[in-house]
Design a protein around this motif. Structure first.
Motif, PDB file in Angstrom:
ATOM      1  N   VAL A 116       0.826  -1.202   0.000  1.00  0.00           N
ATOM      2  CA  VAL A 116       0.000   0.000   0.000  1.00  0.00           C
ATOM      3  C   VAL A 116       0.863   1.257   0.000  1.00  0.00           C
ATOM      4  O   VAL A 116       0.536   2.246  -0.630  1.00  0.00           O
ATOM      5  CB  VAL A 116      -0.933   0.014   1.236  1.00  0.00           C
ATOM      6  N   ASP A 117       1.981   1.175   0.689  1.00  0.00           N
ATOM      7  CA  ASP A 117       2.802   2.366   0.903  1.00  0.00           C
ATOM      8  C   ASP A 117       4.276   2.012   0.713  1.00  0.00           C
ATOM      9  O   ASP A 117       4.862   1.315   1.540  1.00  0.00           O
ATOM     10  CB  ASP A 117       2.542   2.875   2.324  1.00  0.00           C
ATOM     11  N   GLU A 118       4.858   2.487  -0.380  1.00  0.00           N
ATOM     12  CA  GLU A 118       6.271   2.216  -0.662  1.00  0.00           C
ATOM     13  C   GLU A 118       7.148   2.667   0.493  1.00  0.00           C
ATOM     14  O   GLU A 118       8.154   2.041   0.817  1.00  0.00           O
ATOM     15  CB  GLU A 118       6.686   2.933  -1.946  1.00  0.00           C
ATOM     16  N   GLY A 119       6.769   3.728   1.132  1.00  0.00           N
ATOM     17  CA  GLY A 119       7.530   4.224   2.275  1.00  0.00           C
ATOM     18  C   GLY A 119       7.564   3.220   3.419  1.00  0.00           C
ATOM     19  O   GLY A 119       8.525   3.164   4.181  1.00  0.00           O
ATOM     20  N   ALA A 120       6.500   2.422   3.549  1.00  0.00           N
ATOM     21  CA  ALA A 120       6.467   1.407   4.604  1.00  0.00           C
ATOM     22  C   ALA A 120       7.561   0.374   4.378  1.00  0.00           C
ATOM     23  O   ALA A 120       8.188  -0.090   5.336  1.00  0.00           O
ATOM     24  CB  ALA A 120       5.100   0.732   4.649  1.00  0.00           C
ATOM     25  N   TRP A 121       7.818   0.011   3.127  1.00  0.00           N
ATOM     26  CA  TRP A 121       8.889  -0.951   2.875  1.00  0.00           C
ATOM     27  C   TRP A 121      10.223  -0.358   3.303  1.00  0.00           C
ATOM     28  O   TRP A 121      11.039  -1.025   3.930  1.00  0.00           O
ATOM     29  CB  TRP A 121       8.947  -1.374   1.401  1.00  0.00           C
ATOM     30  N   ILE A 122      10.430   0.896   2.995  1.00  0.00           N
ATOM     31  CA  ILE A 122      11.711   1.532   3.334  1.00  0.00           C
ATOM     32  C   ILE A 122      11.879   1.604   4.854  1.00  0.00           C
ATOM     33  O   ILE A 122      12.928   1.244   5.384  1.00  0.00           O
ATOM     34  CB  ILE A 122      11.819   2.923   2.675  1.00  0.00           C
ATOM     35  N   THR A 123      10.836   2.020   5.569  1.00  0.00           N
ATOM     36  CA  THR A 123      10.959   2.146   7.026  1.00  0.00           C
ATOM     37  C   THR A 123      10.888   0.796   7.740  1.00  0.00           C
ATOM     38  O   THR A 123      11.403   0.661   8.848  1.00  0.00           O
ATOM     39  CB  THR A 123       9.874   3.081   7.601  1.00  0.00           C
ATOM     40  N   GLU A 124      10.274  -0.178   7.118  1.00  0.00           N
ATOM     41  CA  GLU A 124      10.104  -1.498   7.737  1.00  0.00           C
ATOM     42  C   GLU A 124      11.063  -2.550   7.168  1.00  0.00           C
ATOM     43  O   GLU A 124      10.905  -3.741   7.438  1.00  0.00           O
ATOM     44  CB  GLU A 124       8.661  -1.990   7.545  1.00  0.00           C
ATOM     45  N   ARG A 125      12.030  -2.127   6.371  1.00  0.00           N
ATOM     46  CA  ARG A 125      12.936  -3.063   5.699  1.00  0.00           C
ATOM     47  C   ARG A 125      13.582  -4.046   6.670  1.00  0.00           C
ATOM     48  O   ARG A 125      13.571  -5.251   6.441  1.00  0.00           O
ATOM     49  CB  ARG A 125      13.997  -2.293   4.936  1.00  0.00           C
ATOM     50  N   SER A 126      14.147  -3.539   7.748  1.00  0.00           N
ATOM     51  CA  SER A 126      14.831  -4.456   8.668  1.00  0.00           C
ATOM     52  C   SER A 126      13.825  -5.393   9.336  1.00  0.00           C
ATOM     53  O   SER A 126      14.125  -6.575   9.541  1.00  0.00           O
ATOM     54  CB  SER A 126      15.654  -3.688   9.705  1.00  0.00           C
ATOM     55  N   ARG A 127      12.638  -4.896   9.636  1.00  0.00           N
ATOM     56  CA  ARG A 127      11.605  -5.771  10.214  1.00  0.00           C
ATOM     57  C   ARG A 127      11.199  -6.849   9.213  1.00  0.00           C
ATOM     58  O   ARG A 127      11.004  -8.005   9.577  1.00  0.00           O
ATOM     59  CB  ARG A 127      10.392  -4.952  10.647  1.00  0.00           C
ATOM     60  N   MET A 128      11.081  -6.468   7.937  1.00  0.00           N
ATOM     61  CA  MET A 128      10.753  -7.463   6.913  1.00  0.00           C
ATOM     62  C   MET A 128      11.816  -8.540   6.844  1.00  0.00           C
ATOM     63  O   MET A 128      11.496  -9.721   6.702  1.00  0.00           O
ATOM     64  CB  MET A 128      10.583  -6.806   5.553  1.00  0.00           C
ATOM     65  N   GLY A 129      13.053  -8.134   6.941  1.00  0.00           N
ATOM     66  CA  GLY A 129      14.132  -9.119   6.937  1.00  0.00           C
ATOM     67  C   GLY A 129      14.048 -10.056   8.127  1.00  0.00           C
ATOM     68  O   GLY A 129      14.232 -11.268   7.989  1.00  0.00           O
ATOM     69  N   ARG A 130      13.722  -9.498   9.308  1.00  0.00           N
ATOM     70  CA  ARG A 130      13.590 -10.335  10.507  1.00  0.00           C
ATOM     71  C   ARG A 130      12.400 -11.285  10.389  1.00  0.00           C
ATOM     72  O   ARG A 130      12.497 -12.464  10.743  1.00  0.00           O
ATOM     73  CB  ARG A 130      13.445  -9.464  11.759  1.00  0.00           C
ATOM     74  N   VAL A 131      11.277 -10.761   9.890  1.00  0.00           N
ATOM     75  CA  VAL A 131      10.081 -11.596   9.710  1.00  0.00           C
ATOM     76  C   VAL A 131      10.370 -12.700   8.696  1.00  0.00           C
ATOM     77  O   VAL A 131      10.027 -13.868   8.912  1.00  0.00           O
ATOM     78  CB  VAL A 131       8.873 -10.730   9.286  1.00  0.00           C
ATOM     79  N   GLY A 132      11.032 -12.352   7.611  1.00  0.00           N
ATOM     80  CA  GLY A 132      11.389 -13.351   6.605  1.00  0.00           C
ATOM     81  C   GLY A 132      12.369 -14.374   7.148  1.00  0.00           C
ATOM     82  O   GLY A 132      12.237 -15.576   6.887  1.00  0.00           O
ATOM     83  N   ALA A 133      13.335 -13.910   7.946  1.00  0.00           N
ATOM     84  CA  ALA A 133      14.302 -14.839   8.548  1.00  0.00           C
ATOM     85  C   ALA A 133      13.605 -15.783   9.519  1.00  0.00           C
ATOM     86  O   ALA A 133      13.928 -16.975   9.585  1.00  0.00           O
ATOM     87  CB  ALA A 133      15.419 -14.063   9.258  1.00  0.00           C
TER      88      ALA A 133
END
Length: 185
Positions: A116-133
């Motif tokens: 929904v929000d490209e900015g969310a990926w940028i600000t949540e990048r490290s969280r996405m990596g942790r969730v994916g890990a």
């Protein structure tokens, strides 16, 4: 980076074990992609594509695999009254499915925000990596357990008729229209 999600003859089970192993390979590929969403070298466009791909896989294809195990495989194996390692592996499989479901709900919510929000990926990048890990870690242990103890038991605990029935049920599930939930707009 991405693995396309296809439905068609290549996805139809050839035999039970090879179908389950092929599903496990796809789970590994998509959980690796989910982990890589935390990579700062990925562009926003690549991240959006990856989010769509992992979201679609884990909301369409993976639930079919989970149903294959929970509705078709598990009841037949439990009815065969396995002992020892196989019995413990089946109990662990049930518990792990619940943990994986919770982790996937969190991941899908995060992927939805990023779509929904490209900015969310940028600000949540490290969280996405942790969730994916975390997904990758859960799946690595879970798939190894199944491949080590449960899949070998297919030949000793199930009859050829049981295995044929499971394959028929798998085919029927995949003949249904996909049950994907739409990402937010």
């Amino acid at each position: 980076m991405l693995t396309p999600l296809r439905r068609g003859p290549a996805d139809q089970p050839r035999d039970l074990r090879s179908h389950l192993l092929a599903c496990h390979q796809r789970i590994r590929q998509f959980s690796k992609t989910a982990r890589r969403l935390g990579d700062p070298a990925i562009s926003p466009a690549e991240a959006a594509e990856a989010c769509r791909a992992v979201r679609r896989y884990f909301t369409v294809a993976f639930p079919l695999h989970a149903q294959d195990e929970d509705l078709s495989l598990l009841p037949r194996l439990v009815a065969a009254r396995p002992q020892g390692d196989v019995s413990r592996a089946l109990a662990s499989m049930r518990k792990e499915h619940a943990s994986i479901d919770r982790a996937l709900r969190d991941a899908v919510a995060l992927w939805d925000r990023a779509l929904v929000d490209e900015g969310a990926w940028i600000t949540e990048r490290s969280r996405m990596g942790r969730v994916g890990a975390r997904l990758e870690e859960l799946f690595d242990a879970h798939l190894l357990l199944e491949e080590t103890f449960i899949f070998p038991a297919l030949d000793t605990l199930l009859t050829p008729e049981d295995k044929d029935a499971i394959v028929s049920e798998i085919r029927a599930r995949r003949a249904q229209p996909p049950g994907e939930t739409a990402p937010p707009k």
